[in-house]
Design a protein around this motif. Structure first.
Motif, PDB file in Angstrom:
ATOM      1  N   MET A   1       0.822  -1.189   0.000  1.00 22.67           N
ATOM      2  CA  MET A   1       0.000   0.000   0.000  1.00 22.67           C
ATOM      3  C   MET A   1       0.874   1.264   0.000  1.00 22.67           C
ATOM      4  O   MET A   1       0.579   2.204  -0.720  1.00 22.67           O
ATOM      5  CB  MET A   1      -0.907  -0.040   1.229  1.00 22.67           C
ATOM      6  N   LEU A   2       1.921   1.265   0.836  1.00 19.42           N
ATOM      7  CA  LEU A   2       2.822   2.407   0.892  1.00 19.42           C
ATOM      8  C   LEU A   2       3.500   2.630  -0.457  1.00 19.42           C
ATOM      9  O   LEU A   2       3.651   3.761  -0.898  1.00 19.42           O
ATOM     10  CB  LEU A   2       3.868   2.208   1.997  1.00 19.42           C
ATOM     11  N   LEU A   4       2.256   1.917  -3.391  1.00 25.81           N
ATOM     12  CA  LEU A   4       1.247   2.489  -4.282  1.00 25.81           C
ATOM     13  C   LEU A   4       1.091   3.993  -4.039  1.00 25.81           C
ATOM     14  O   LEU A   4       1.024   4.772  -4.983  1.00 25.81           O
ATOM     15  CB  LEU A   4      -0.102   1.779  -4.091  1.00 25.81           C
ATOM     16  N   VAL A   5       1.068   4.394  -2.787  1.00 21.77           N
ATOM     17  CA  VAL A   5       0.962   5.816  -2.447  1.00 21.77           C
ATOM     18  C   VAL A   5       2.182   6.578  -2.974  1.00 21.77           C
ATOM     19  O   VAL A   5       2.050   7.672  -3.531  1.00 21.77           O
ATOM     20  CB  VAL A   5       0.795   6.006  -0.923  1.00 21.77           C
ATOM     21  N   CYS A   6       3.359   6.007  -2.832  1.00 20.37           N
ATOM     22  CA  CYS A   6       4.584   6.646  -3.328  1.00 20.37           C
ATOM     23  C   CYS A   6       4.562   6.767  -4.852  1.00 20.37           C
ATOM     24  O   CYS A   6       4.938   7.813  -5.399  1.00 20.37           O
ATOM     25  CB  CYS A   6       5.816   5.864  -2.888  1.00 20.37           C
TER      26      CYS A   6
END
Length: 147
Positions: A1-2, A4-6
């Motif tokens: 998830m992290l 994807l956010v990056c």
């Protein structure tokens, strides 16, 4: 998830880089117009504004043509010039260049005034086809990536 956010954050940053660079170049363009306004106030402080003083305030800065026209209307002097704004480069370019056409209306001290005044107006070349910048063959205000 992290991750994807990056990735999304990096994509948004890259997608808006052109707008940020153009915004900084336009801010530099406005700053350049204000600086020239101050120089014209200083040049007319003695009550006289000759063509050589005006030419020193508006040198050519490729791709901008600088001084385009000088008009005299009684005590007032109207100077039209194309100016250049420089912003940071984007991706493979070294800098972003923006041009704009401005008029500077100079009214010397006297003639009902307590001090000299310089009024600056940016011309929208597309909407004012008779402006000196257009007449002199200057293209519409534009953003030019420089390599």
């Amino acid at each position: 998830m992290l991750l994807l956010v990056c990735v999304i954050g990096l994509w948004v940053w890259a997608a808006t880089a052109d707008d940020r660079a153009e915004g900084e170049a336009r801010a530099d363009l406005r700053s350049g117009a204000e600086t020239r306004q101050e120089k014209l106030v200083g040049a007319v402080a003695d009550g006289v504004l000759d063509d050589s003083e005006i030419a020193r305030v508006f040198p050519r800065g490729k791709p901008a043509q600088g001084l385009a026209r000088i008009e005299r209307d009684g005590p007032d002097v109207i100077v039209t010039a194309e100016l250049l704004g420089v912003g940071p480069g984007v991706f493979l370019t070294s800098e972003t260049l923006v041009t704009g056409c401005f008029t500077f209306t100079v009214t010397p001290e006297g003639h009902g005034r307590r001090g000299s005044e310089v009024i600056v107006r940016e011309l929208a070349v597309e909407n004012e086809p008779q402006s000196a910048c257009t007449t002199a063959g200057v293209p519409s205000p534009s953003v030019v990536p420089s390599h």
